[in-house]
Design a protein around this motif. Structure first.
Motif, PDB file in Angstrom:
ATOM      1  N   ASP A  82       0.824  -1.213   0.000  1.00  0.00           N
ATOM      2  CA  ASP A  82       0.000   0.000   0.000  1.00  0.00           C
ATOM      3  C   ASP A  82       0.856   1.259   0.000  1.00  0.00           C
ATOM      4  O   ASP A  82       0.573   2.217  -0.736  1.00  0.00           O
ATOM      5  N   VAL A  83       1.902   1.275   0.820  1.00  0.00           N
ATOM      6  CA  VAL A  83       2.761   2.453   0.920  1.00  0.00           C
ATOM      7  C   VAL A  83       3.462   2.720  -0.415  1.00  0.00           C
ATOM      8  O   VAL A  83       3.555   3.874  -0.865  1.00  0.00           O
ATOM      9  N   ILE A  84       3.968   1.670  -1.047  1.00  0.00           N
ATOM     10  CA  ILE A  84       4.646   1.846  -2.338  1.00  0.00           C
ATOM     11  C   ILE A  84       3.719   2.504  -3.353  1.00  0.00           C
ATOM     12  O   ILE A  84       4.116   3.414  -4.090  1.00  0.00           O
ATOM     13  N   GLU A  85       2.468   2.047  -3.370  1.00  0.00           N
ATOM     14  CA  GLU A  85       1.509   2.615  -4.318  1.00  0.00           C
ATOM     15  C   GLU A  85       1.090   4.022  -3.916  1.00  0.00           C
ATOM     16  O   GLU A  85       1.112   4.948  -4.748  1.00  0.00           O
ATOM     17  N   GLU A  86       0.700   4.214  -2.662  1.00  0.00           N
ATOM     18  CA  GLU A  86       0.169   5.504  -2.225  1.00  0.00           C
ATOM     19  C   GLU A  86       1.209   6.607  -2.256  1.00  0.00           C
ATOM     20  O   GLU A  86       0.891   7.761  -2.588  1.00  0.00           O
ATOM     21  N   GLU A  87       2.443   6.288  -1.917  1.00  0.00           N
ATOM     22  CA  GLU A  87       3.494   7.297  -1.853  1.00  0.00           C
ATOM     23  C   GLU A  87       4.358   7.306  -3.116  1.00  0.00           C
ATOM     24  O   GLU A  87       5.377   7.996  -3.152  1.00  0.00           O
ATOM     25  N   LYS A  88       3.948   6.525  -4.121  1.00  0.00           N
ATOM     26  CA  LYS A  88       4.622   6.511  -5.427  1.00  0.00           C
ATOM     27  C   LYS A  88       6.137   6.303  -5.270  1.00  0.00           C
ATOM     28  O   LYS A  88       6.961   7.074  -5.780  1.00  0.00           O
ATOM     29  N   LEU A  89       6.499   5.229  -4.583  1.00  0.00           N
ATOM     30  CA  LEU A  89       7.901   5.029  -4.242  1.00  0.00           C
ATOM     31  C   LEU A  89       8.756   4.594  -5.430  1.00  0.00           C
ATOM     32  O   LEU A  89       9.976   4.770  -5.396  1.00  0.00           O
ATOM     33  N   CYS A  90       8.166   4.040  -6.474  1.00  0.00           N
ATOM     34  CA  CYS A  90       8.961   3.757  -7.676  1.00  0.00           C
ATOM     35  C   CYS A  90       9.483   5.057  -8.273  1.00  0.00           C
ATOM     36  O   CYS A  90      10.680   5.188  -8.581  1.00  0.00           O
ATOM     37  N   GLU A  91       8.587   6.029  -8.431  1.00  0.00           N
ATOM     38  CA  GLU A  91       9.005   7.330  -8.934  1.00  0.00           C
ATOM     39  C   GLU A  91       9.967   8.004  -7.971  1.00  0.00           C
ATOM     40  O   GLU A  91      10.950   8.634  -8.386  1.00  0.00           O
ATOM     41  N   ARG A  92       9.710   7.833  -6.709  1.00  0.00           N
ATOM     42  CA  ARG A  92      10.565   8.438  -5.680  1.00  0.00           C
ATOM     43  C   ARG A  92      11.986   7.863  -5.736  1.00  0.00           C
ATOM     44  O   ARG A  92      12.965   8.589  -5.564  1.00  0.00           O
ATOM     45  N   ALA A  93      12.100   6.556  -5.999  1.00  0.00           N
ATOM     46  CA  ALA A  93      13.419   5.935  -6.109  1.00  0.00           C
ATOM     47  C   ALA A  93      14.219   6.557  -7.242  1.00  0.00           C
ATOM     48  O   ALA A  93      15.425   6.817  -7.113  1.00  0.00           O
ATOM     49  N   THR A  94      13.566   6.806  -8.361  1.00  0.00           N
ATOM     50  CA  THR A  94      14.231   7.439  -9.495  1.00  0.00           C
ATOM     51  C   THR A  94      14.700   8.840  -9.136  1.00  0.00           C
ATOM     52  O   THR A  94      15.830   9.249  -9.451  1.00  0.00           O
TER      53      THR A  94
END
Length: 425
Positions: A312-324
Motif C-alpha cells: 500500500d505504501v509503495i503505491e500511495e506514496e509513489k515510491l517507484c518514482e521516488r526511487a528514481t
C-alpha cells in the motif's frame, strides 16, 4: 548504556563470524534517521541493506503489525493458514513481471527463497545443474554459498559445496567484460563442464548487490531468456535486494521486457519484518508434490501484515518514482565528489535508488582502493552517517537510502560524505 560496553558484551556472547560494521547500538529509528544508545543521531544510507525501503517505523506498517499481533502471531501457514498469506501471494503474483499466470510460496529469508528456487527448478526439469555468475551473492546456506560468486568472507572454510554448480562472468562494461564474452563463456560451460540438457536453471541478479551494483544490460537478459528457452532451462531472477521499488520499478528485471520462470523476493518486502517469497510461473511452481515446500515460520502472519502494508505504501506514496528521483539527486552529489577527486572516483552508477561509488587509485580501474573505501565507511560512522561497502574487490560504497527519505536529510548525509573525503584525501 554505552556502545563500548555493549560491544564487549557482544564479543563475549556472540560468535565472531557474525560481525558488526561499527560498535554502534541502536536505541530507536524513524524513517531515514537512527539514534544509538548514547543518544547520537545517524543518517541511514543503508536501510538495513535495502530492507526498510519504506523507512524505519513507517506508521502504516507499524499499525498493521500491531493490529496483527493483537489477533495472533503464529499458527504455521501449513497447518492453519490465514487470509493475509493468501492475499500477499495474490499481490506478489500480480506484481511479478510477465503475462504468464503465477503462483507463490512464502518463506522466511532470501537464502531460503533461493534454495526453494533450486528445488522447484530441479523438480520441474528433472535436471541437477545450476549456472550462476561471478560476483553474485545468493545467501549463506550451503547451496546458496555454492551459488555465490565471491569467496571471502562468505565461503572461506565452509566447503565442500554442492556439485553441478557452475559460474560464468557477469557482463560488466566498466571492467571490460562484454555481453558477448559472458555469453560465449556460458556456451563454453555447455561444451566443457555440463551439457545444456542437464542444466535445471540459470540464476542471476538483474543488478548485483554484494557484487558491486553492476546492472545486467537488457540485451543480456534477453539473450539469457532465449538460451533458456532453446535448451529447456529455467531462468531465475534473484530480486532480493533489487525488489520493491528500489530500482525505480517494482522489480528490476521488468524494464528488460524479460519474464522470469522463477523470482525471489525478500528484504524490502515487509519493512523490516522477516518474510520472503518465491514467485513463478504457475505450472512450474506446482511441480513439487504437496508437502515438498514449506517451513515452520514461512509466511509469518506478522510478516504478511507488514508486507501488505508495504504494498500500500509503495503505491500511495509513489515510491517507484521516488526511487528514481532519489537516485538522480544523489548521483548529482557524487559527481561533485568525482570532480574534486578524479583520481579516486572511478565510476558512479545507479539503478534508481541503488547507487554505487567505485573507488580506485590514480584513476585506474585496475587499481581498486579498498583501503579508502574502508576508511570512508569508518569516518562516516564517526560523523553520524551509516554507509555500506560492497564489491568483489571491496572498493565500492553502496547507497541504499529509504525511499521515503526527505531530500534535506539526503543532502545532509552527502555533505557528511564530502567532509569525509576532504579529511581522508
Amino acid at each position: 548504556m554505552k556502545n563500548a560496553n555493549l560491544q564487549v558484551r557482544k564479543e563475549n556472547a556472540m560468535a565472531r563470524g557474525q560481525g558488526n560494521m561499527a560498535p554502534v547500538y541502536v536505541d530507536r529509528a524513524q524513517n531515514a534517521e537512527v539514534w544509538d544508545v548514547e543518544g547520537k543521531r545517524y543518517i541511514d544510507f543503508g536501510a538495513g541493506i535495502a530492507v526498510v525501503n519504506t523507512g524505519h517505523n513507517h506508521p502504516k506498517v507499524k499499525a498493521a503489525v500491531m493490529a496483527q499481533v493483537e489477533r495472533f502471531t503464529h499458527t504455521c501457514v501449513m497447518v492453519s493458514p490465514y487470509e493475509s498469506a493468501v492475499e500477499l501471494s495474490e499481490k506478489l503474483n500480480a506484481a511479478a513481471p510477465g503475462p504468464t499466470p503465477k503462483k507463490s510460496i512464502l518463506v522466511t529469508t532470501g537464502a531460503e527463497a533461493v534454495e526453494n528456487c533450486v528445488k522447484i527448478a530441479r523438480a520441474y526439469t528433472g535436471r541437477p545443474g545450476v549456472i550462476a555468475f561471478n560476483g553474485g551473492f545468493h545467501g549463506r546456506t550451503n547451496m546458496t554459498m555454492g551459488l555465490t560468486g565471491k569467496v571471502a568472507p562468505y565461503k572461506v572454510g565452509f566447503g565442500p559445496f554442492p556439485s553441478d554448480i557452475f559460474h560464468v562472468p557477469y557482463p560488466n562494461e566498466y571492467h571490460g567484460v562484454s555481453i558477448e564474452q559472458s555469453l560465449n563463456d556460458l556456451k563454453m560451460r555447455f561444451t566443457c563442464d555440463i551439457e545444456a540438457s542437464r542444466v535445471a536453471a540459470i540464476i542471476i541478479e538483474p543488478v548485483q548487490g554484494e557484487g558491486g551494483f553492476y546492472q545486467a544490460p537488457a540485451e543480456f537478459l534477453q539473450a539469457l531468456r532465449a538460451i533458456c528457452d532453446e535448451h529447456g532451462i529455467l531462468l531465475i531472477m534473484d530480486e532480493i535486494q533489487t525488489g520493491f521499488a528500489r530500482t525505480g520499478s517494482m522489480f528490476a528485471h521488468e524494464t528488460s521486457g524479460v519474464e522470469a520462470d522463477l523470482m525471489t523476493a525478500a528484504k524490502g518486502i515487509a519493512g523490516g519484518f522477516p518474510i520472503a517469497a518465491v514467485v513463478g510461473k504457475a505450472d512450474i511452481m506446482d511441480a513439487p508434490i504437496p508437502g515438498g515446500l514449506g517451513g515452520t515460520y514461512g509466511g509469518s502472519p506478522v510478516g504478511c501484515a507488514a508486507a501488505l502494508a508495504v504494498f500500500d505504501v509503495i503505491e500511495e506514496e509513489k515510491l517507484c518514482e521516488r526511487a528514481t528521483q532519489i537516485g538522480e539527486h544523489m548521483v548529482t552529489h557524487l559527481h561533485d565528489i568525482k570532480e574534486m577527486h578524479t583520481d579516486l572516483v572511478g565510476n558512479i552508477r545507479n539503478s534508481g535508488a541503488m547507487i554505487a561509488l567505485e573507488l580506485v587509485k590514480d584513476g585506474d580501474v585496475n587499481q581498486p582502493n579498498p583501503e579508502l573505501t574502508k576508511a570512508l565507511v569508518s569516518k562516516a560512522s564517526e560523523k553520524g552517517l551509516i554507509l555500506l561497502s560492497c564489491g568483489i574487490r571491496g572498493n565500492v560504497i553502496r547507497f541504499l537510502p529509504a525511499l521515503t527519505a526527505e531530500f534535506d536529510i539526503l543532502d545532509e548525509g552527502m555533505a557528511m560524505l564530502k567532509a569525509c573525503f576532504a579529511e581522508l584525501t
